[in-house]
Write an enzyme that holds these catalytic residues in place. Structure first.
Site, short mmCIF file in Angstrom:
data_model
loop_
_atom_site.label_atom_id
_atom_site.label_comp_id
_atom_site.label_asym_id
_atom_site.label_seq_id
_atom_site.Cartn_x
_atom_site.Cartn_y
_atom_site.Cartn_z
N ASP A 52 -21.25 -10.73 3.10
CA ASP A 52 -20.36 -10.34 4.19
C ASP A 52 -19.05 -11.14 4.10
OD1 ASP A 52 -19.16 -9.89 6.66
OD2 ASP A 52 -20.97 -10.33 7.83
N THR A 115 -3.34 0.28 5.57
CA THR A 115 -3.21 1.72 5.81
C THR A 115 -1.89 2.06 6.52
OG1 THR A 115 -4.16 3.54 7.09
CG2 THR A 115 -4.56 1.34 7.93
N ASP A 116 -1.43 3.28 6.32
CA ASP A 116 -0.23 3.76 7.05
C ASP A 116 -0.52 3.95 8.54
OD1 ASP A 116 -1.85 6.03 6.83
OD2 ASP A 116 -0.29 7.30 5.95
N TYR A 142 -10.07 1.58 14.73
CA TYR A 142 -9.91 1.32 13.30
C TYR A 142 -8.49 0.84 12.99
CZ TYR A 142 -8.64 2.30 8.47
OH TYR A 142 -8.11 2.19 7.19
N SER A 143 -7.49 1.65 13.38
CA SER A 143 -6.13 1.30 12.94
C SER A 143 -5.61 0.05 13.64
CB SER A 143 -5.17 2.48 13.14
OG SER A 143 -5.22 2.98 14.44
N THR A 145 -7.45 -2.59 14.38
CA THR A 145 -8.01 -3.77 13.69
C THR A 145 -7.35 -3.94 12.32
OG1 THR A 145 -9.90 -2.47 12.88
CG2 THR A 145 -10.23 -3.77 14.90
N LYS A 146 -6.97 -2.84 11.68
CA LYS A 146 -6.22 -2.98 10.41
C LYS A 146 -4.84 -3.58 10.69
CE LYS A 146 -7.15 -1.98 6.76
NZ LYS A 146 -7.88 -2.68 5.65
N PRO A 184 -14.27 15.29 1.17
CA PRO A 184 -15.63 15.44 0.63
C PRO A 184 -16.61 16.08 1.61
CG PRO A 184 -15.05 13.11 0.92
CD PRO A 184 -13.81 13.90 1.15
P1 NAD Z 1 -14.96 2.61 2.25
O1 NAD Z 1 -15.49 2.70 3.63
O2 NAD Z 1 -15.26 3.70 1.28
O3 NAD Z 1 -15.46 1.25 1.57
C1 NAD Z 1 -15.47 0.04 2.26
C2 NAD Z 1 -16.29 -0.96 1.45
O4 NAD Z 1 -16.26 -2.22 2.16
C3 NAD Z 1 -17.77 -0.56 1.31
O5 NAD Z 1 -18.21 -0.78 -0.01
C4 NAD Z 1 -18.50 -1.50 2.28
O6 NAD Z 1 -19.82 -1.80 1.88
C5 NAD Z 1 -17.60 -2.73 2.23
N1 NAD Z 1 -17.72 -3.54 3.44
C6 NAD Z 1 -17.66 -3.13 4.73
N2 NAD Z 1 -17.85 -4.17 5.57
C7 NAD Z 1 -17.99 -5.28 4.80
C8 NAD Z 1 -18.20 -6.66 5.06
N3 NAD Z 1 -18.28 -7.11 6.32
N4 NAD Z 1 -18.30 -7.51 4.02
C9 NAD Z 1 -18.21 -7.06 2.75
N5 NAD Z 1 -18.02 -5.75 2.42
C10 NAD Z 1 -17.92 -4.88 3.44
O7 NAD Z 1 -13.40 2.39 2.41
P2 NAD Z 1 -12.18 2.92 1.50
O8 NAD Z 1 -11.80 4.26 1.95
O9 NAD Z 1 -12.49 2.66 0.08
O10 NAD Z 1 -11.03 1.92 1.99
C11 NAD Z 1 -10.82 0.68 1.32
C12 NAD Z 1 -9.63 -0.01 1.94
O11 NAD Z 1 -8.48 0.81 1.82
C13 NAD Z 1 -9.79 -0.30 3.43
O12 NAD Z 1 -9.23 -1.57 3.69
C14 NAD Z 1 -9.00 0.80 4.10
O13 NAD Z 1 -8.50 0.36 5.35
C15 NAD Z 1 -7.89 1.01 3.10
N6 NAD Z 1 -7.27 2.34 3.06
C16 NAD Z 1 -8.05 3.46 2.93
C17 NAD Z 1 -7.43 4.70 2.80
C18 NAD Z 1 -8.23 5.98 2.60
O14 NAD Z 1 -7.65 7.05 2.59
N7 NAD Z 1 -9.53 5.92 2.42
C19 NAD Z 1 -6.03 4.79 2.84
C20 NAD Z 1 -5.28 3.62 3.00
C21 NAD Z 1 -5.91 2.41 3.10
O1 DAU Z 2 -4.01 7.32 6.45
C1 DAU Z 2 -4.90 6.49 5.80
C2 DAU Z 2 -6.27 6.60 6.44
O2 DAU Z 2 -6.81 7.85 5.98
C3 DAU Z 2 -7.20 5.46 6.06
O3 DAU Z 2 -6.68 4.28 6.62
C4 DAU Z 2 -8.62 5.70 6.59
O4 DAU Z 2 -9.49 4.68 6.13
C5 DAU Z 2 -9.10 7.04 6.06
O5 DAU Z 2 -10.38 7.34 6.59
C6 DAU Z 2 -8.11 8.14 6.44
O6 DAU Z 2 -8.09 8.32 7.88
P1 DAU Z 2 -8.08 9.79 8.55
O7 DAU Z 2 -8.62 9.66 9.91
O8 DAU Z 2 -6.76 10.44 8.34
O9 DAU Z 2 -9.14 10.51 7.53
P2 DAU Z 2 -10.34 11.54 7.75
O10 DAU Z 2 -10.82 11.89 6.38
O11 DAU Z 2 -11.33 11.05 8.72
O12 DAU Z 2 -9.61 12.80 8.39
C7 DAU Z 2 -8.48 13.41 7.79
C8 DAU Z 2 -7.97 14.47 8.76
O13 DAU Z 2 -8.91 15.54 8.82
C9 DAU Z 2 -7.81 13.98 10.18
O14 DAU Z 2 -6.66 14.61 10.75
C10 DAU Z 2 -9.09 14.44 10.88
C11 DAU Z 2 -9.40 15.73 10.15
N1 DAU Z 2 -10.82 16.13 10.02
C12 DAU Z 2 -11.72 15.19 9.60
C13 DAU Z 2 -13.05 15.53 9.41
C14 DAU Z 2 -14.07 14.50 8.96
C15 DAU Z 2 -11.20 17.44 10.24
O15 DAU Z 2 -10.37 18.31 10.61
N2 DAU Z 2 -12.51 17.79 10.03
C16 DAU Z 2 -13.46 16.88 9.64
O16 DAU Z 2 -14.63 17.27 9.44
#
Ligand code: NAD
Ligand code: DAU
Length: 326
Positions: A52, A115-116, A142-143, A145-146, A184
Site C-alpha cells: 500500500d 488528471t485534467d 475522485y477529482s 482528491t487528485k 471497455p
Molecule cells: P487504474 O485504476 O487502472 O489503476 C490503479 C492502480 O493503482 C491499480 O493497479 C491499483 O491496484 C493500484 N492502487 C490503488 N490503490 C493503491 C494503494 N493504496 N497502494 C498501491 N497501489 C494502489 O488507474 P489508471 O486508469 O491506470 O490511472 C493511473 C493514474 O493515471 C491515476 O493516478 C489516475 O488518476 C491517472 N489518470 C488516469 C486517466 C485515465 O483516463 N484512466 C487519465 C489521466 C490521469
Molecule cells: O479525464 C481523465 C479521467 O478520465 C481520469 O482522471 C479518470 O481516472 C478516468 O476514469 C476518466 O474519467 P471519466 O469519468 O471521464 O471516465 P469514464 O470512463 O468513467 O467515463 C467517460 C465518460 O463516459 C463520462 O462522461 C461518463 C460516460 N459513461 C461512462 C460509463 C462507464 C457512460 O456514458 N456510460 C458508461 O457506462
C-alpha cells in the site's frame, strides 16, 4: 513506480521495456480490484511488490533504493468515488503524502501522474481549453482528491525543494483498461450481445488519447521537463460520448442507434479539453496515434483476444451498475 498493475501503469511498464530497455523497474501496487498481476505477464526485469502506498514502512525502503519515483497509483473511477469516497482519500491523498515524505527524506526525483479533471469542466461551446494556469475546480470525490494530491506535490517542491514534476492528462484508452470504464465497458457489452449504456443524453465531451501517447509524454517530462512545472497531456481528441458509442457500434457492424440511455452520473462533468502546447513546444512531444477509429479497432481486437483477462470481473461490474440504474 506505483500502480504498475493498473491500466496506464502496466502500459508504461510494457512501453518502457521496449523503448527504455535499460530501466530497472520496481512496481509497488496494492493489487486492488483495479490491479492485475497478469497485466505484467511476459515482462522481464520487473519486480512487483504488493503493498500500500499509504504504508510508510513499505514505501520508505523502496524509495530509498530508487533513482526516480513515477507515481501512477490511485483510486481512479469517478462512479466508485460517488458510492464510497473513503479509499480515494486514503490512497490519493495519504498515499501521495507518504510517497512525498519518502522522496523528501531520500532526495528522490518524483513524477506525479494526474488528471485534467482537477480543472473542473468546460461549456460545450467554450473556445478555451485547460492550460497549466487554469484554476483548480474539481467536481467529484475522485477529482478533488487528485487535485489535493497535485497541491501536495507543489507544496513539497516549494517548501522542501523536492525535485518533482506533474502531468495532467485527459481520458486514456487502449488495452488493459478495467471494464468499469466507458470504452471497455461498451466493448465487452457488445462482445456479450448487450447494448451499450450511455449516461444521460451522451452530450458530454472527453478528450481521448491513446495510453501509449500519454506514457511517451510522461517519459519526455521525466527526461526533459523542468523541475516544479506542470505539463498538460492531450492529443486534441475531443468527442462526445454519443460519438464514441457510435464509433464502437460501427466497428462491431451494428446500427448507430443500437444503444440505451441510462441514469446520468450525479455532478457529471460536461467537457474536458487540453491545451498541450507546452508539452509540444518545449519538449517536442507529439501523439503517434492520430486515428481514433484505428485505435478503437485495435482496442476492440485486444478485448476480443483477451477475454480471459476481463471475463471474471464482468458480472460483478454490471451488477453494480444495474443497482444504480446504469
Ligand atoms: P487504474 O485504476 O487502472 O489503476 C490503479 C492502480 O493503482 C491499480 O493497479 C491499483 O491496484 C493500484 N492502487 C490503488 N490503490 C493503491 C494503494 N493504496 N497502494 C498501491 N497501489 C494502489 O488507474 P489508471 O486508469 O491506470 O490511472 C493511473 C493514474 O493515471 C491515476 O493516478 C489516475 O488518476 C491517472 N489518470 C488516469 C486517466 C485515465 O483516463 N484512466 C487519465 C489521466 C490521469
Ligand atoms: O479525464 C481523465 C479521467 O478520465 C481520469 O482522471 C479518470 O481516472 C478516468 O476514469 C476518466 O474519467 P471519466 O469519468 O471521464 O471516465 P469514464 O470512463 O468513467 O467515463 C467517460 C465518460 O463516459 C463520462 O462522461 C461518463 C460516460 N459513461 C461512462 C460509463 C462507464 C457512460 O456514458 N456510460 C458508461 O457506462
Amino acid at each position: 513506480m506505483t500502480g504498475g498493475a493498473g491500466f496506464i501503469g502496466s502500459n508504461f511498464v510494457r512501453l518502457s521495456a521496449v523503448e527504455r530497455p535499460g530501466a530497472e523497474i520496481t512496481v509497488l501496487d496494492a493489487l486492488t480490484y483495479a490491479g492485475d498481476e497478469r497485466s505484467l505477464d511476459g515482462l522481464d526485469g520487473v519486480t512487483l511488490v504488493q503493498g500500500d502506498i499509504a504504508d510508510a514502512d513499505v514505501v520508505d525502503p523502496l524509495v530509498a533504493a530508487s533513482d526516480l519515483v513515477v507515481h501512477f497509483a490511485a483510486e481512479s473511477h469517478n462512479d466508485n468515488s460517488l458510492n464510497d469516497p473513503s479509499p480515494f482519500v486514503r490512497t490519493n491523498l495519504v498515499g501521495t503524502f507518504t510517497l512525498l515524505e519518502a522522496a523528501r527524506r531520500h532526495g528522490t526525483r518524483f513524477h506525479h501522474i494526474s488528471t485534467d479533471e482537477v480543472y473542473g469542466d468546460l461549456e460545450l461551446d467554450d473556445p478555451a481549453k485547460f492550460t497549466p494556469s487554469t484554476p483548480y475546480n474539481p467536481s467529484s470525490p475522485y477529482s478533488s482528491t487528485k487535485a489535493g494530491s497535485d497541491l501536495l506535490v507543489r507544496a513539497w517542491v516549494r517548501s522542501f525543494g523536492l525535485e518533482a514534476t506533474i502531468s495532467n492528462c485527459s481520458n486514456n484508452y487502449g488495452p488493459y483498461q478495467h471494464i468499469e470504464k466507458f470504452i471497455p465497458r461498451q466493448i465487452t457489452n457488445l462482445v456479450d450481445g448487450v447494448r451499450p449504456r450511455l449516461y444521460g443524453a451522451g452530450a458530454n465531451v472527453r478528450d481521448w488519447i491513446h495510453v501509449d501517447d500519454h506514457n511517451r509524454a510522461v517519459w519526455s517530462i521525466i527526461e526533459k521537463g523542468q523541475i516544479g512545472e506542470t505539463y498538460l497531456i492531450g492529443a486534441d481528441g475531443e468527442r462526445s460520448n454519443l460519438d464514441v458509442v457510435r464509433a464502437i457500434l460501427q466497428a462491431f457492424g451494428r446500427d448507430a442507434d443500437d444503444f440505451d440511455h441510462v441514469a446520468d452520473r450525479p455532478g457529471h462533468d460536461l467537457r474536458y479539453a487540453i491545451d498541450a502546447s507546452r508539452l509540444r513546444e518545449e519538449l517536442g512531444w507529439q501523439p503517434q496515434h492520430t486515428s481514433f477509429e484505428d485505435g478503437i479497432a485495435a482496442t476492440i481486437a485486444w478485448y476480443r483476444e483477451n477475454e480471459a483477462w476481463w471475463r471474471a470481473a464482468k458480472a460483478e461490474v454490471e451488477a453494480k451498475y444495474a443497482a444504480q440504474g446504469q
